[in-house]
Scaffold this motif. Structure first.
Motif, PDB file in Angstrom:
ATOM      1  N   VAL A   1       8.976   0.945  12.942  1.00 38.22           N
ATOM      2  CA  VAL A   1       8.483  -0.411  12.661  1.00 38.22           C
ATOM      3  C   VAL A   1       7.641  -0.885  13.850  1.00 38.22           C
ATOM      4  O   VAL A   1       8.150  -1.000  14.961  1.00 38.22           O
ATOM      5  CB  VAL A   1       9.668  -1.375  12.400  1.00 38.22           C
ATOM      6  CG1 VAL A   1       9.171  -2.789  12.149  1.00 38.22           C
ATOM      7  CG2 VAL A   1      10.495  -0.875  11.212  1.00 38.22           C
ATOM      8  N   PRO A   2       6.343  -1.130  13.633  1.00 36.22           N
ATOM      9  CA  PRO A   2       5.492  -1.553  14.747  1.00 36.22           C
ATOM     10  C   PRO A   2       5.769  -2.992  15.157  1.00 36.22           C
ATOM     11  O   PRO A   2       6.392  -3.754  14.385  1.00 36.22           O
ATOM     12  CB  PRO A   2       4.075  -1.411  14.190  1.00 36.22           C
ATOM     13  CG  PRO A   2       4.230  -1.448  12.709  1.00 36.22           C
ATOM     14  CD  PRO A   2       5.619  -0.996  12.374  1.00 36.22           C
ATOM     15  N   GLU A   3       5.310  -3.374  16.323  1.00 32.70           N
ATOM     16  CA  GLU A   3       5.503  -4.737  16.822  1.00 32.70           C
ATOM     17  C   GLU A   3       5.088  -5.743  15.746  1.00 32.70           C
ATOM     18  O   GLU A   3       4.033  -5.602  15.123  1.00 32.70           O
ATOM     19  CB  GLU A   3       4.635  -4.952  18.066  1.00 32.70           C
ATOM     20  CG  GLU A   3       4.911  -6.275  18.730  1.00 32.70           C
ATOM     21  CD  GLU A   3       3.774  -6.705  19.654  1.00 32.70           C
ATOM     22  OE1 GLU A   3       2.864  -5.905  19.917  1.00 32.70           O
ATOM     23  OE2 GLU A   3       3.820  -7.861  20.099  1.00 32.70           O
TER      24      GLU A   3
ATOM     25  N   ASP B   1       0.838  -1.212   0.000  1.00 35.68           N
ATOM     26  CA  ASP B   1       0.000   0.000   0.000  1.00 35.68           C
ATOM     27  C   ASP B   1       0.865   1.251   0.000  1.00 35.68           C
ATOM     28  O   ASP B   1       0.430   2.315  -0.427  1.00 35.68           O
ATOM     29  CB  ASP B   1      -0.859   0.072   1.279  1.00 35.68           C
ATOM     30  CG  ASP B   1      -1.937  -0.981   1.288  1.00 35.68           C
ATOM     31  OD1 ASP B   1      -2.365  -1.391   0.188  1.00 35.68           O
ATOM     32  OD2 ASP B   1      -2.333  -1.407   2.385  1.00 35.68           O
ATOM     33  N   ARG B   2       2.058   1.126   0.580  1.00 40.81           N
ATOM     34  CA  ARG B   2       2.920   2.307   0.704  1.00 40.81           C
ATOM     35  C   ARG B   2       4.354   1.873   0.433  1.00 40.81           C
ATOM     36  O   ARG B   2       4.836   0.921   1.058  1.00 40.81           O
ATOM     37  CB  ARG B   2       2.774   2.880   2.120  1.00 40.81           C
ATOM     38  CG  ARG B   2       3.540   4.157   2.331  1.00 40.81           C
ATOM     39  CD  ARG B   2       3.356   4.730   3.751  1.00 40.81           C
ATOM     40  NE  ARG B   2       4.146   5.946   3.875  1.00 40.81           N
ATOM     41  CZ  ARG B   2       4.545   6.472   5.035  1.00 40.81           C
ATOM     42  NH1 ARG B   2       4.203   5.906   6.181  1.00 40.81           N
ATOM     43  NH2 ARG B   2       5.275   7.567   5.058  1.00 40.81           N
TER      44      ARG B   2
ATOM     45  N   GLN C   1      21.066   6.537  16.713  1.00 40.33           N
ATOM     46  CA  GLN C   1      19.981   7.308  16.074  1.00 40.33           C
ATOM     47  C   GLN C   1      19.244   6.448  15.069  1.00 40.33           C
ATOM     48  O   GLN C   1      18.017   6.483  14.962  1.00 40.33           O
ATOM     49  CB  GLN C   1      20.547   8.537  15.322  1.00 40.33           C
ATOM     50  CG  GLN C   1      21.222   9.556  16.184  1.00 40.33           C
ATOM     51  CD  GLN C   1      20.206  10.406  16.945  1.00 40.33           C
ATOM     52  OE1 GLN C   1      19.012  10.155  16.918  1.00 40.33           O
ATOM     53  NE2 GLN C   1      20.689  11.395  17.658  1.00 40.33           N
ATOM     54  N   TYR C   2      20.017   5.682  14.314  1.00 38.92           N
ATOM     55  CA  TYR C   2      19.427   4.819  13.276  1.00 38.92           C
ATOM     56  C   TYR C   2      18.482   3.802  13.916  1.00 38.92           C
ATOM     57  O   TYR C   2      17.336   3.642  13.487  1.00 38.92           O
ATOM     58  CB  TYR C   2      20.573   4.118  12.536  1.00 38.92           C
ATOM     59  CG  TYR C   2      20.165   3.170  11.427  1.00 38.92           C
ATOM     60  CD1 TYR C   2      20.386   3.514  10.091  1.00 38.92           C
ATOM     61  CD2 TYR C   2      19.615   1.925  11.686  1.00 38.92           C
ATOM     62  CE1 TYR C   2      20.041   2.639   9.065  1.00 38.92           C
ATOM     63  CE2 TYR C   2      19.258   1.057  10.673  1.00 38.92           C
ATOM     64  CZ  TYR C   2      19.477   1.414   9.363  1.00 38.92           C
ATOM     65  OH  TYR C   2      19.128   0.537   8.352  1.00 38.92           O
ATOM     66  N   VAL C   3      18.977   3.131  14.951  1.00 40.05           N
ATOM     67  CA  VAL C   3      18.178   2.051  15.554  1.00 40.05           C
ATOM     68  C   VAL C   3      16.965   2.636  16.282  1.00 40.05           C
ATOM     69  O   VAL C   3      15.874   2.071  16.243  1.00 40.05           O
ATOM     70  CB  VAL C   3      19.053   1.170  16.479  1.00 40.05           C
ATOM     71  CG1 VAL C   3      18.223   0.124  17.185  1.00 40.05           C
ATOM     72  CG2 VAL C   3      20.162   0.502  15.663  1.00 40.05           C
ATOM     73  N   ALA C   4      17.139   3.810  16.891  1.00 41.35           N
ATOM     74  CA  ALA C   4      15.996   4.451  17.563  1.00 41.35           C
ATOM     75  C   ALA C   4      14.919   4.813  16.533  1.00 41.35           C
ATOM     76  O   ALA C   4      13.723   4.641  16.783  1.00 41.35           O
ATOM     77  CB  ALA C   4      16.462   5.694  18.319  1.00 41.35           C
ATOM     78  N   LEU C   5      15.344   5.304  15.375  1.00 45.67           N
ATOM     79  CA  LEU C   5      14.366   5.622  14.324  1.00 45.67           C
ATOM     80  C   LEU C   5      13.668   4.339  13.848  1.00 45.67           C
ATOM     81  O   LEU C   5      12.452   4.326  13.651  1.00 45.67           O
ATOM     82  CB  LEU C   5      15.052   6.326  13.139  1.00 45.67           C
ATOM     83  CG  LEU C   5      14.125   6.656  11.966  1.00 45.67           C
ATOM     84  CD1 LEU C   5      13.081   7.713  12.371  1.00 45.67           C
ATOM     85  CD2 LEU C   5      14.913   7.155  10.754  1.00 45.67           C
TER      86      LEU C   5
ATOM     87  N   LEU D   1       9.175   9.066  10.465  1.00 46.65           N
ATOM     88  CA  LEU D   1       8.927   8.577   9.103  1.00 46.65           C
ATOM     89  C   LEU D   1       7.501   8.052   8.953  1.00 46.65           C
ATOM     90  O   LEU D   1       7.127   7.580   7.887  1.00 46.65           O
ATOM     91  CB  LEU D   1       9.867   7.408   8.800  1.00 46.65           C
ATOM     92  CG  LEU D   1      11.306   7.712   8.421  1.00 46.65           C
ATOM     93  CD1 LEU D   1      12.113   6.423   8.388  1.00 46.65           C
ATOM     94  CD2 LEU D   1      11.348   8.401   7.060  1.00 46.65           C
ATOM     95  N   GLY D   2       6.747   8.041  10.050  1.00 44.04           N
ATOM     96  CA  GLY D   2       5.478   7.313  10.029  1.00 44.04           C
ATOM     97  C   GLY D   2       5.778   5.843  10.260  1.00 44.04           C
ATOM     98  O   GLY D   2       6.868   5.493  10.727  1.00 44.04           O
TER      99      GLY D   2
END
Ligand SMILES: C[S@@+](CC[C@H](N)C(=O)[O-])C[C@H]1O[C@@H](n2cnc3c(N)ncnc32)[C@H](O)[C@@H]1O
Length: 209
Positions: free
Chosen positions: A140-142, A69-70, A131-135, A108-109
């Motif tokens: 990314v949801p569960e 979808d995206r 920073q990368y891993v926190a983003l 990023l949504g």
């Protein structure tokens, strides 16, 4: 943009302005392993995918034919995104093109699948990796997945004249707090001039915090 980030951007803009898409060491005419792993973790119908540091890769050319979808491609180089975008012609409108440094973005949504081939390994500063891993955790949801491809321990020490960090399954796992390593696979990429490069692909699943 901090000075690290503006140096990075001018490096990558220079690379993509001076070299053709198919003449860079990381070029693949078919991203077979990425597509296989994406197929294993993507939602059956719909879903959202982002190619982080996608550059001018043809992965997006394949993604637009899958039932997402995206679809988004993020890269620090606008020149790289421009190349992919013009190659796709009218299909480019299906894709969100995000010109940004992945270590500097706040939001990023949500994306179910985060793909990165040969970008994370350039983050030699632990603060950038954090920073990368926190983003990634915010994005990314569960139950969603990361697919991270880096140089393996026996891979090159540099790419595009920049130092890289090389990983094995344990050291890659240790970087991704909040994610479980589901599986990993070794792959040898062959550069356009025939040099082998050892990669490791890690597939991670987002855990509950
Ligand atoms: C070795 S190339 C890999 C490109 C693509 N993933 C592929 O497999 O063909 C690394 C890419 O990461 C991008 N990149 C490097 N550092 C970045 C950063 N901090 N944020 C976003 N993109 C970055 C570069 O512009 C380049 O397109």
């Amino acid at each position: 943009m901090n000075s690290n980030s503006s140096e990075r951007k001018s490096h990558w803009e220079g690379v993509y302005s001076n070299k053709s898409e198919a003449s860079v060491s990381w070029y693949q005419d078919e991203p077979t392993r990425s597509l296989e792993l994406i197929g294993e973790v993507a939602p059956v119908q719909g879903g959202r995918i982002i190619d982080v540091g996608g550059g001018a890769s043809v992965l997006v050319d394949r993604l637009i034919h899958l039932p997402f979808d995206r679809i988004a491609v993020l890269d620090i180089s606008e020149t790289a995104l421009g190349k992919a975008r013009s190659r796709l012609g009218e299909h480019a409108a299906r894709v969100e093109w995000l010109a940004a440094d992945v270590t500097e973005i706040r939001d990023l949504g949500a994306f179910d699948v985060w793909h990165d081939r040969a970008v994370f390994h350039f983050l030699t500063d632990p603060a950038d990796r954090n920073q990368y891993v926190a983003l990634a955790r915010r994005t990314v949801p569960e139950g969603g997945h990361l697919i991270i491809a880096t140089f393996a321990e026996s891979g090159p020490k540099k790419c595009s004249d920049l130092d890289v960090c090389r990983y094995n399954a344990d050291s890659l796992r240790a970087e991704f707090d909040g994610f479980s390593l589901v599986r990993h696979a070794a792959e040898t990429h062959t550069t356009p001039w025939g040099a082998p490069q050892a990669f490791i692909y890690g597939v991670f699943r987002r855990r509950l915090d």
